[in-house]
Write a protein that holds these residues in place. Structure first.
Motif, mmCIF file in Angstrom:
data_model
loop_
_atom_site.group_PDB
_atom_site.id
_atom_site.type_symbol
_atom_site.label_atom_id
_atom_site.label_comp_id
_atom_site.label_asym_id
_atom_site.label_seq_id
_atom_site.Cartn_x
_atom_site.Cartn_y
_atom_site.Cartn_z
ATOM 1 N N ASP A 1 -9.118 84.077 69.402
ATOM 2 C CA ASP A 1 -8.855 84.171 70.831
ATOM 3 C C ASP A 1 -7.690 85.095 71.179
ATOM 4 O O ASP A 1 -7.244 85.130 72.320
ATOM 5 C CB ASP A 1 -8.598 82.786 71.425
ATOM 6 N N ASP B 1 -11.665 75.589 71.726
ATOM 7 C CA ASP B 1 -11.335 74.277 72.269
ATOM 8 C C ASP B 1 -10.463 73.555 71.243
ATOM 9 O O ASP B 1 -10.937 73.114 70.199
ATOM 10 C CB ASP B 1 -12.616 73.486 72.540
ATOM 11 N N THR C 1 -8.700 70.793 71.852
ATOM 12 C CA THR C 1 -8.458 69.383 72.156
ATOM 13 C C THR C 1 -9.665 68.489 71.960
ATOM 14 O O THR C 1 -9.532 67.323 71.623
ATOM 15 C CB THR C 1 -7.989 69.240 73.622
ATOM 16 N N ASN C 2 -10.854 69.007 72.195
ATOM 17 C CA ASN C 2 -12.015 68.126 72.178
ATOM 18 C C ASN C 2 -13.239 68.907 71.733
ATOM 19 O O ASN C 2 -14.162 69.136 72.503
ATOM 20 C CB ASN C 2 -12.250 67.519 73.568
ATOM 21 N N TYR C 3 -13.239 69.312 70.490
ATOM 22 C CA TYR C 3 -14.351 70.107 69.999
ATOM 23 C C TYR C 3 -15.581 69.231 69.840
ATOM 24 O O TYR C 3 -15.557 68.200 69.173
ATOM 25 C CB TYR C 3 -14.016 70.766 68.667
ATOM 26 N N ARG D 1 -15.424 77.252 62.604
ATOM 27 C CA ARG D 1 -16.066 76.106 63.256
ATOM 28 C C ARG D 1 -17.392 75.785 62.589
ATOM 29 O O ARG D 1 -18.173 76.686 62.267
ATOM 30 C CB ARG D 1 -16.285 76.433 64.734
ATOM 31 N N LYS E 1 -13.252 81.636 73.515
ATOM 32 C CA LYS E 1 -12.471 80.457 73.849
ATOM 33 C C LYS E 1 -12.531 79.443 72.709
ATOM 34 O O LYS E 1 -13.606 79.082 72.237
ATOM 35 C CB LYS E 1 -12.985 79.822 75.147
#
Length: 268
Positions: free
Chosen positions: A148, A259, A261-263, A155, A257
């Motif tokens: 980013d 994430d 916090t809450n993947y 991921r 982007k």
């Protein structure tokens, strides 16, 4: 969670490019139990050699078929002298590659990668400089790699996990820099050119881990990026060849982007 053998080839691919190479540069800044691939001890017998006759991917015209990456000779000896000097031709070739990389602002296309075990996988990539990139494997692969601008995430959409690394400590920073002068900004240890490729090898050393290398290859005729090879501290190579390149297409900022916090696993 026990990982399935069907993912071994995948994890030895593009994720190896990031995760294994990063091992020579950094540890995760934020770990979320993503599997870190381990290089497979195969394909190191020198049976696959660099061939000047093997054509790399082209970058013009209609949609292209996946290229056959040029696999460097695993027994090659790359000069490691930090004080290496280069003749005028080598300096000119390195400057040409630097100018090309610096001229890019966006780049999208397809890739085919060859892991150290010889496995091949394909996918798409998106670059927005400085510092943003996304690599996605073709289905059924669950891996995506996202940067980013400051962080890089490896991921796994199947396991809904990711690891976060500082982008500044990964080999991808050389490709994603806004502007770069390879001879001044990196430790270039080798520059070669023939009728097909200009190759520039960058070396990075870590006292406790070892030496990692990144070999960039651009076309001699068209001056465009063809492939790169990352050599991890154990000496295993992962090669990525790119094709169907487009440097004019606008890229959706949402692709980059992360994430933190809450993947969650994205919906199909």
């Amino acid at each position: 969670m026990t990982q399935q053998p069907t993912h071994r080839g995948l994890r030895s691919g593009l994720a190896l490019l990031i995760a294994t190479s990063i091992a020579g540069f950094a540890t995760p800044a934020l770990s979320q139990t993503v599997p870190v691939p381990k290089p497979a001890p195969k394909g190191r017998d020198g049976s696959v050699q660099m061939s000047a006759q093997e054509k790399g991917p082209t970058t013009t015209g209609a949609t292209q078929t996946p290229p056959n990456p040029v696999i460097p000779n695993p027994n090659r000896n790359v000069p490691a002298n930090i004080f290496a000097t280069f003749d005028a031709n080598q300096k000119a070739q390195a400057a040409r590659v630097s100018s090309y990389l610096s001229s890019l602002q966006t780049l999208v296309g397809n890739f085919v990668q060859v892991g150290p075990d010889g496995s091949k996988t394909k996918g798409d990539f998106y670059i927005q400089k400085p510092g943003k990139v996304r690599f996605e494997y073709d289905a059924p692969s669950p891996i995506a790699i996202i940067a980013d601008g400051s962080s890089l995430a490896v991921r796994d959409t199947k396991l809904a996990t990711q690891d976060i690394y500082p982008l500044s400590q990964t080999p991808l920073r050389f490709l994603l820099s806004d502007r770069i002068d390879l001879l001044k900004d990196t430790n270039v240890v080798n520059v070669t050119a023939d009728d097909i490729y200009i190759s520039v090898t960058i070396e990075e050393k870590q006292a406790l881990i070892g030496t990692s290398r990144l070999m960039l290859m651009v076309g001699t005729k068209d001056g465009q990026l063809k492939q790169w090879t990352v050599t991890d501290p154990q000496g295993y190579d992962t090669t990525i060849a790119v094709y169907n390149l487009d440097s004019t297409k606008k890229v959706d900022p949402g692709l980059f982007k992360i994430d933190f916090t809450n993947y969650m696993t994205p919906a199909n």
